[in-house]
Design an enzyme around this catalytic site. Sequence first.
Site, mmCIF file in Angstrom:
data_model
loop_
_atom_site.group_PDB
_atom_site.id
_atom_site.type_symbol
_atom_site.label_atom_id
_atom_site.label_comp_id
_atom_site.label_asym_id
_atom_site.label_seq_id
_atom_site.Cartn_x
_atom_site.Cartn_y
_atom_site.Cartn_z
ATOM 1 N N SER A 62 2.463 6.043 -38.444
ATOM 2 C CA SER A 62 3.669 5.614 -39.165
ATOM 3 C C SER A 62 4.981 6.150 -38.622
ATOM 4 O O SER A 62 6.047 5.722 -39.060
ATOM 5 C CB SER A 62 3.555 5.997 -40.646
ATOM 6 O OG SER A 62 2.669 5.121 -41.290
ATOM 7 N N SER A 81 4.829 3.023 -41.387
ATOM 8 C CA SER A 81 5.603 2.933 -42.622
ATOM 9 C C SER A 81 6.987 3.581 -42.549
ATOM 10 O O SER A 81 7.787 3.366 -43.453
ATOM 11 C CB SER A 81 4.819 3.593 -43.752
ATOM 12 O OG SER A 81 4.650 4.972 -43.504
ATOM 13 N N LYS A 137 12.835 10.182 -44.485
ATOM 14 C CA LYS A 137 11.983 9.180 -45.129
ATOM 15 C C LYS A 137 11.883 9.515 -46.613
ATOM 16 O O LYS A 137 11.795 10.704 -46.977
ATOM 17 C CB LYS A 137 10.606 9.204 -44.460
ATOM 18 C CG LYS A 137 9.638 8.123 -44.913
ATOM 19 C CD LYS A 137 8.369 8.204 -44.075
ATOM 20 C CE LYS A 137 7.354 7.133 -44.452
ATOM 21 N NZ LYS A 137 6.139 7.198 -43.610
#
Lengths: 464, 104
Positions: free
Chosen positions: A164, A140, A65
């Site tokens: 997330s 996310s 990420k």
Amino acid sequence: MSLQDKVLSSSEVLNFRGSGFRSLDDIKELEGGREGLNAFLAVAEPEDLEPCGQGPLEGVMVALKDNICTKRLPTTCGSRILEGYRSPYEATVVQRLRQAGALIAGKTNLDEFGMGSSTENSAFGPTLNPVDRSLVPGGSSGGSAAAVAAGYVRMALGSDTGGSVRQPAAFCGVVGIKPTYGRISRYGLIAFASSLDQIGTIGATVLEASLLLEVVSGHDTRDSTSAEKPVPRYRDAAVQGIEGMVVGIPTEYFPEQLDPPVRALLDEACERLVAAGAEVRPVSLPHTEFAIPCYYVLATAEASSNLARYDGVRFGARLPAEGLDRMYELTRGNFGAEVKRRIMLGTYVLSSGYYDAYYGTAQRTRASIAHDFTTAFNEVDVLFTPTSPTPAFPLGERVLDPVAMYLSDVFTVTANLAGIPGLSVPIGTVGGLPLGGQLLGPWWGESHIIAAAGALEASYGEDT
Amino acid sequence: MSVSARDVQRIGELARLHLEDDELKRLTSDLNAILRHVDSLRDLGSTKQPEDSSQIGSKLESVSREHVEGPDKLREMPADFAPEWKEGFFIVPAPPGVHPSGDQ
């Protein structure tokens, strides 16, 4: 495969489903074509693949990420304010991956600074759900989940502040683990809400997510909140079985409003847990209804403080202006709408006259939520809940309604507030869309939830 | 509790965020919607609660280590990690209104 003695080599784990691996060229071609998902913000070049160790992930591509600092690739957090930013150091998890032999495939898309539940809040465009490109992948960590679900990589790291890792894993039909707060070093994870943030793992299978967790876990002197606890062989937990395990079903996570097809899949998953040898019994977590307001007070308060550092002086973008104050304001205007909304809310709840009404109350509520879990885990080994009230929703559906978007996290934020581990595992499909079941465990009980998830996954695998 | 556009303007100043008129209007509406939801925390009312979050995760442990003197990496390393470095100084962008030559 040596399943009988419950000790797996990493190559056995990685070949468990017999899937191949894609090269960097494959990933670039897939992302650059018409079918691209915008899962990656940067794909590594061959020269970025630094020499790696001979550990359990030797030669395996892992995606990160883009809020995890890397030296060779930019780290943007999905924000204009960090566009092109290159960190002068790299995160501890990156070093551990390299020592284990992994290759960093690239950096994945995310909601700006991790703030969102759909990956629509990225300044670099939304990621599409590989199951249905008209839907969000969740967020996310939507880029990481989509990259694994699409088969670009078998494993990825995300971060989980309120769900997330688990919610996008559920939306994309893969496995996501948020470990206990303190299990993985946060050194080099760009902060959103420091008391809630935790790096998590996403894998195509329970074994792969567990092996990745095993590799990146452990104490780090550069993160004083990381715990000095030994790291178990999580890969073995995935196949150890659940005979005699007691699974609690919290009534507050099964409201009447759940769609009947969703409830039916959850009921079926409970039956499969019983068939695998577990005992299932109802429990109560009475403060669950206060979790979302509590979370959004505390997370935004911490975010407003953490994001004060983006002022145009020390990091990333700077807009020209007359005078220092004006430069700060204009530069910080580069934040996207959701980040501004959260900074504003966080500033308000911390302001004089409102601090105790909001922040103080939320801190006390957080303790009540944690106390609920302490009580429940005196009776049961793990809890089973839905990961999200619904499967993936259409792009654009909730982007203008922040409260509706926040409620996507209703079943996941409690684990962050209490600091306990949580895991999402696929439990079937609703209308062709994956649904995730969530397993929650006591502090440092990752092995329990991995075992339960492994049993569920094996049960569904036997049907196919 | 609710906020007015003027309140939101003031919060923006405290947060050092420049807000356009349309942003101000939308944020006022959004923050009021969120605050209505957050106000449900008050419904906890007089229910008995632990004093504070220090009880979170009674099984979590504070982590500290013995102080061990080690080499100060900053004595030797800045040139290796500084984006720009010259004659023993970090090179940073000049503040607004200050020219690199030092003229105001």
